[in-house]
Design an enzyme around this catalytic site. Structure first.
Site, short mmCIF file in Angstrom:
data_model
loop_
_atom_site.label_atom_id
_atom_site.label_comp_id
_atom_site.label_asym_id
_atom_site.label_seq_id
_atom_site.Cartn_x
_atom_site.Cartn_y
_atom_site.Cartn_z
CB THR A 11 92.59 15.25 54.75
OG1 THR A 11 91.25 15.03 54.31
CG2 THR A 11 93.40 13.99 54.52
CB VAL A 12 96.50 18.43 55.65
CG1 VAL A 12 97.94 18.75 56.05
CG2 VAL A 12 96.45 17.96 54.20
CE LYS A 94 97.18 22.35 45.22
NZ LYS A 94 96.61 21.76 46.44
CB VAL A 121 105.40 21.97 46.06
CG1 VAL A 121 105.84 21.26 44.77
CG2 VAL A 121 104.95 23.38 45.76
N GLY A 123 103.47 17.12 48.43
CA GLY A 123 103.01 16.39 49.62
C GLY A 123 104.13 16.14 50.60
CB ILE A 125 108.42 14.97 47.98
CG1 ILE A 125 107.60 13.80 47.44
CG2 ILE A 125 109.84 14.96 47.42
CD1 ILE A 125 107.37 13.87 45.93
CG ASP A 189 97.03 20.31 42.33
OD1 ASP A 189 96.77 20.84 43.43
OD2 ASP A 189 97.89 19.44 42.20
CE LYS A 193 100.25 20.12 44.40
NZ LYS A 193 99.71 18.76 44.13
N GLY A 288 97.90 12.90 50.43
CA GLY A 288 97.57 11.94 51.47
C GLY A 288 97.79 12.56 52.84
#
Lengths: 341, 341
Positions: A11-12, A94, A121, A123, A125, A189, A193, A288
């Site tokens: 995905t990433v 992470k 950490v 996503g 942001i 999770d 983080k 996402g």
């Protein structure tokens, strides 16, 4: 033209390729040069992808690698190898940053390249870099973060009356929770983080295993009714407090005058309290494909601007924390702590 | 040791001196060196202060100057002079950045020093640097910011039933509004700030005079009752939208699922929408001595790390915007626009 490689086309990783392609004009403006994805490495049979890391690390064209594989192996071995070849690595992993971030950062420094992990950490942001740069001169007193979009989605739904099982099922149906949701709903999770953020600001490496961790599985609709009667909501927070210092993950009652109160659905919010700047909050999509990829690309651009130089990431010199204390006990006759009390 | 000078020992200037003194240990960690305030310039008779800018710019020890005077003169002349001497200038002066930021940035580049202005927008909130660095590769579609703490304090109080005059009086009594509050309540302060942010992301210099500007003086308790009945609140927003492009300042209805909805009292919140990262919000104290000073100090540290080099601030090459269109009209039978519609 700066050539990069993407390790892991999940995905990433596929998001990174997409952001680099679609935002090439903006990237050129920001970097003063273009980015080109020369290699994609994946263990699966993908047309055009390579399977041998040595092809990548032995190509002198490659200046930056994006490690978007997740998990410890082979991510650790590949990252190690790239850094030893003087190739910077940008990661969203992470688990690897928590377990081997100190060692890998030291290797990067030794080989005049960089190991950056903005996407690990929060996503999309921007949090790691603002903490390191804009807030590097602040004495950080507290971090309180909604760091897991799955939990926040479930809790937002429970606020409107659903019980935990129904809210979890809905999150799974919408693709916001895994079929095995344990890592999210049990808080692990979030623990990884907050351990990374706490390490950045405390001057000691705080590892995931040192974080006391309580998830959201015991929260009931009655708890939400109680919270609401007090003008609060319930959020799963990762908390670092310099007064212990302590680091913990637990459901907290969040008063409605806190900026974290309005962080709903899959969004994340990270509140930072500095001794001079007071409260800051950074809000955005904590997961996402494209938001997380955007954070990886911001690191790639930073590395590409500093080829041949190590970007100090504040992880290289950290010793494991030996001064942590337990979080304050939950007050008698309360089920949860209250944020700020 | 890096020697700095502070121009203007008002609220922000004295805050800069305090932050440098109190956070010296953190500054050393972040910078790898200490900061020392060698000169304070003030037109008033302050013990130890100098009154002649030439003493400062002719001292080869001085590497960075903090311009915390406000207003156009003598701030413009002093900044010009410092930059011509190769001394970087960090400022909280939004009026100067709006009016002369392009020219001063070009002078800084020419003389291998820097002109930075993190504190000119959003007080202590890291916003200019994250926009420039973390989001430099994003195509910014929209900025919507609560950028004036005075207005936000008044509107927060009106939400609980007060009328405008009473809310303004209370803000004045508490020191959150000036005796002459026009620049705040008529939206001009917000216009200067959104003009700076819009210039950073649009690739054109948008000046304060180009921003269509409506303040908060016509908002009534009935408007708040109507907003509440629709699950919204009323906020004074500075908005940049790339689709026009347009830039305006006006009261907006903000839905309660927007992160700006919960930005109350004197706090500011700036929502950035990127084409890849989606919505981000940066929240914190938009004014006040120590938060604003903290932002100035973060710039000082960045300059001190780059002595002899120009830090690209994206302002030096901007031409005045000639492509702006008016903001969309307010829909018929509505008094305000709705954020996001």
């Amino acid at each position: 033209m700066i050539n990069v490689a993407i390790l892991g086309l999940g995905t990433v990783g596929s998001g990174v390729a997409e952001v680099i392609e679609k935002n090439q004009n903006q990237i050129k403006k920001a970097l003063g040069d273009s980015l080109h994805v020369k290699y994609i490495l994946d263990i699966r049979d993908i047309p055009g992808a390579v399977k041998d890391i040595n092809v990548i690390v032995n190509d002198p064209d490659i200046k930056v690698v994006c490690e978007t594989m997740g998990g410890k192996e082979p991510a650790y071995t590949y990252t190690h190898l790239a850094l030893e070849h003087g190739i910077s690595v940008c990661t969203s992993n992470k688990e690897l940053v928590d377990a081997f971030g100190v060692e890998l950062s030291a290797i990067a420094r030794e080989h005049n390249c960089s190991y950056l992990f903005e996407a690990s950490v929060g996503g999309g942001i921007p949090i790691i870099r603002p903490l390191r740069e804009s807030c590097g001169h602040e004495n950080i007193i507290r971090i309180a973060g909604i760091l897991n979009g799955t939990c926040n989605y479930i809790l937002t739904n429970m606020k409107s009356g659903k019980n935990f099982d129904d809210a979890l099922r809905e999150a799974q149906e919408k693709g916001f929770a895994e079929r095995n949701p344990a890592a999210d709903i049990e808080g692990h999770d979030t623990a990884r983080k907050i351990a990374i953020l706490a390490s950045l600001v405390s001057g000691k490496k705080i590892s995931y295993e040192q974080v006391s961790c309580e998830g959201i599985t015991n929260i009931t609709p009655e708890d939400f009714a109680y919270a609401e009667s007090r003008g609060m909501s319930i959020k799963l927070l990762g908390v670092y407090d310099s007064s212990g210092p302590y680091v913990n993950v637990a459901p907290y009652l969040v008063p409605n005058d806190s900026p974290l109160y309005g962080v709903n659905d899959v969004f994340n919010g990270i509140m930072i309290t500095g001794n001079q700047v007071d409260n800051l909050m950074f809000y955005g999509r904590g997961a996402g494909k494209l938001p997380t990829a955007s954070a990886v690309v911001s690191d790639v651009i930073e590395c590409a601007k500093s080829i041949g130089h190590n970007i100090k990431n504040d992880f290289a010199d950290l010793n494991l924390a030996d001064n942590l204390v337990p979080a304050p006990a939950i007050p008698e006759r309360q089920k949860f702590r209250v944020l700020g009390e």
